[in-house]
Design a protein around this motif. Structure first.
Motif, short mmCIF file in Angstrom:
data_model
loop_
_atom_site.label_atom_id
_atom_site.label_comp_id
_atom_site.label_asym_id
_atom_site.label_seq_id
_atom_site.Cartn_x
_atom_site.Cartn_y
_atom_site.Cartn_z
N HIS A 6 37.16 -26.19 25.83
CA HIS A 6 35.92 -26.67 25.20
C HIS A 6 34.70 -26.24 25.99
N ARG A 7 34.84 -26.24 27.31
CA ARG A 7 33.69 -25.83 28.15
C ARG A 7 33.38 -24.35 27.95
N ALA A 8 34.45 -23.54 27.77
CA ALA A 8 34.22 -22.10 27.52
C ALA A 8 33.42 -21.94 26.23
N ALA A 9 33.83 -22.66 25.19
CA ALA A 9 33.12 -22.55 23.91
C ALA A 9 31.67 -23.02 24.06
N GLU A 10 31.50 -24.08 24.83
CA GLU A 10 30.15 -24.63 25.04
C GLU A 10 29.27 -23.63 25.79
N LEU A 11 29.85 -22.95 26.78
CA LEU A 11 29.08 -21.93 27.53
C LEU A 11 28.62 -20.81 26.61
N GLY A 12 29.42 -20.55 25.58
CA GLY A 12 29.07 -19.49 24.63
C GLY A 12 28.18 -20.00 23.50
N GLY A 13 27.86 -21.28 23.53
CA GLY A 13 26.97 -21.83 22.51
C GLY A 13 27.67 -22.11 21.19
N THR A 14 29.03 -22.13 21.21
CA THR A 14 29.76 -22.43 19.97
C THR A 14 30.78 -23.53 20.23
N PRO A 15 30.29 -24.77 20.49
CA PRO A 15 31.23 -25.85 20.82
C PRO A 15 32.32 -26.01 19.77
N ARG A 16 33.56 -26.24 20.21
CA ARG A 16 34.68 -26.44 19.27
C ARG A 16 34.53 -27.78 18.61
N LYS A 17 35.13 -27.90 17.42
CA LYS A 17 34.93 -29.13 16.63
C LYS A 17 35.70 -30.32 17.20
N SER A 18 36.98 -30.11 17.63
CA SER A 18 37.77 -31.26 18.08
C SER A 18 37.44 -31.61 19.52
#
Ligand SMILES: NC(=O)C1=CN([C@@H]2O[C@H](COP(=O)(O)OP(=O)(O)OC[C@H]3O[C@@H](n4cnc5c(N)ncnc54)[C@H](OP(=O)(O)O)[C@@H]3O)[C@@H](O)[C@H]2O)C=CC1
Ligand SMILES: O=C(O)[C@@H]1CCC=N1
Length: 284
Positions: A272-284
């Motif tokens: 989730h943190r990786a997605a957040e760093l990319g500006g695309t937070p995961r849904k779950s």
């Protein structure tokens, strides 16, 4: 077509991960004169220069003319680095292949940020390596967009493959975030486990040095068995676990304290943190 051996490589950022990959590449016989690293910190630059590769403080000097540009800066500074390079690449007729190792940063962002003044976009591959690249035992996940040619993919595969024992191309970009939570961050999980094993044994009276040697070799030996045995990890675990024996006592304790949930939640947190760093937070 360039091969890895005759390509000019530029690393933008000469920190932990770049240094691990570069040392792995040199061990594999890549010519040091073909590698240039830009790094703002004197201490890091001097360490990298000691490996025999070229160093500079200028990203444009390193990456302006290179065939393959590896973006090895923190996710938060990737945009400014890309924009700086794109300005220099605007003068070139052929753009470099870009390899980004920045956790979470999406191809879409990378392509946007590396657009030249005449709107050309560098062919870009996202990679998630890990620090065991330093000893030629890395594990890397890779993802390329449809614009990347097979020859370019082969080149990047050879680059990462020279320092990784596993190079896994994933078929959906978001899976790279899972790779980050698994193998990108994974070495730290094992180091933390060894730290705790040593501390536990020490608390029970074993000298720290002996505990460290035993724990380290246990980790290496178990890892080697995972690689060399045809048995599943679960079977290897069962082979150690005598009925109602010592391992059983330890694993029961793992289970009662929620080991599975700890691992699940931890890998999820990293993903989730990786997605957040990319500006695309995961849904779950
Ligand atoms: N470490 C790991 O195990 C892994 C890291 N990654 C990814 O690799 C990337 C680098 O990570 P890591 O090596 O750990 O980080 P480091 O901080 O060790 O290295 C990055 C280096 O780049 C420097 N830097 C900062 N700004 C610039 C700039 N504008 N131009 C050139 N260099 C700059 C940094 O300096 P300063 O310290 O001043 O910022 C630092 O020395 C990250 O995006 C991370 O997500 C991927 C897989 C594994
Ligand atoms: O901790 C991080 O963000 C980086 C990415 C994977 C390993 N280290």
């Amino acid at each position: 077509m360039s091969t890895l051996q005759n390509s000019k490589l530029a690393f933008i950022g000469g920190g932990n991960m770049a240094s691990a990959i570069i040392q792995g590449l040199l061990k594999q016989g890549i010519t040091s004169g073909n590698v240039t690293v830009s790094e703002p910190w004197d201490i890091n630059r001097e360490k990298i220069a000691a490996l025999g590769v070229c160093t500079t403080t200028s990203n444009v000097e390193a990456g302006g003319e290179a065939d393959i540009v590896i973006l090895a800066v923190k996710p938060q500074v990737t945009q400014s680095v890309c924009e700086e390079l794109a300005t220099a690449w605007s003068q070139r007729s052929t753009l470099p292949v870009v390899v980004s190792i920045a956790a979470g940063i999406t191809l879409k962002s990378l392509q946007e940020w590396t657009k030249t003044s005449d709107r050309r976009t560098a062919h870009t591959v996202r990679v998630m390596p890990n620090t065991p690249a330093l000893v030629g035992e890395g594990a890397s996940g890779l993802f390329a967009g449809t614009d990347v040619t097979e020859a370019e993919k082969k080149l990047v595969d050879a680059l990462l493959g020279s320092v990784s024992k596993a190079t896994e191309w994933v078929d959906r970009e978001e899976l790279l975030d899972v790779v980050t939570g698994l193998s990108g961050s994974g070495p730290a999980y094992f180091f933390a486990m060894v730290e705790h094993l040593v501390a536990s044994a020490e608390a029970l009276g074993l000298p720290k040095e002996q505990a460290t040697r035993l724990a380290t070799q246990t980790c290496l030996g178990a890892g080697k068995m995972l690689v060399e045995s045809s048995d599943e990890p679960a079977q290897l675990r069962k082979n150690v676990t005598s009925p109602n024996g010592t391992t059983y006592a330890a694993l029961q304790t793992f289970e009662s304290l929620g080991f599975k949930q700890i691992v699940d939640k931890s890998v999820q947190a990293a993903t989730h943190r990786a997605a957040e760093l990319g500006g695309t937070p995961r849904k779950s």
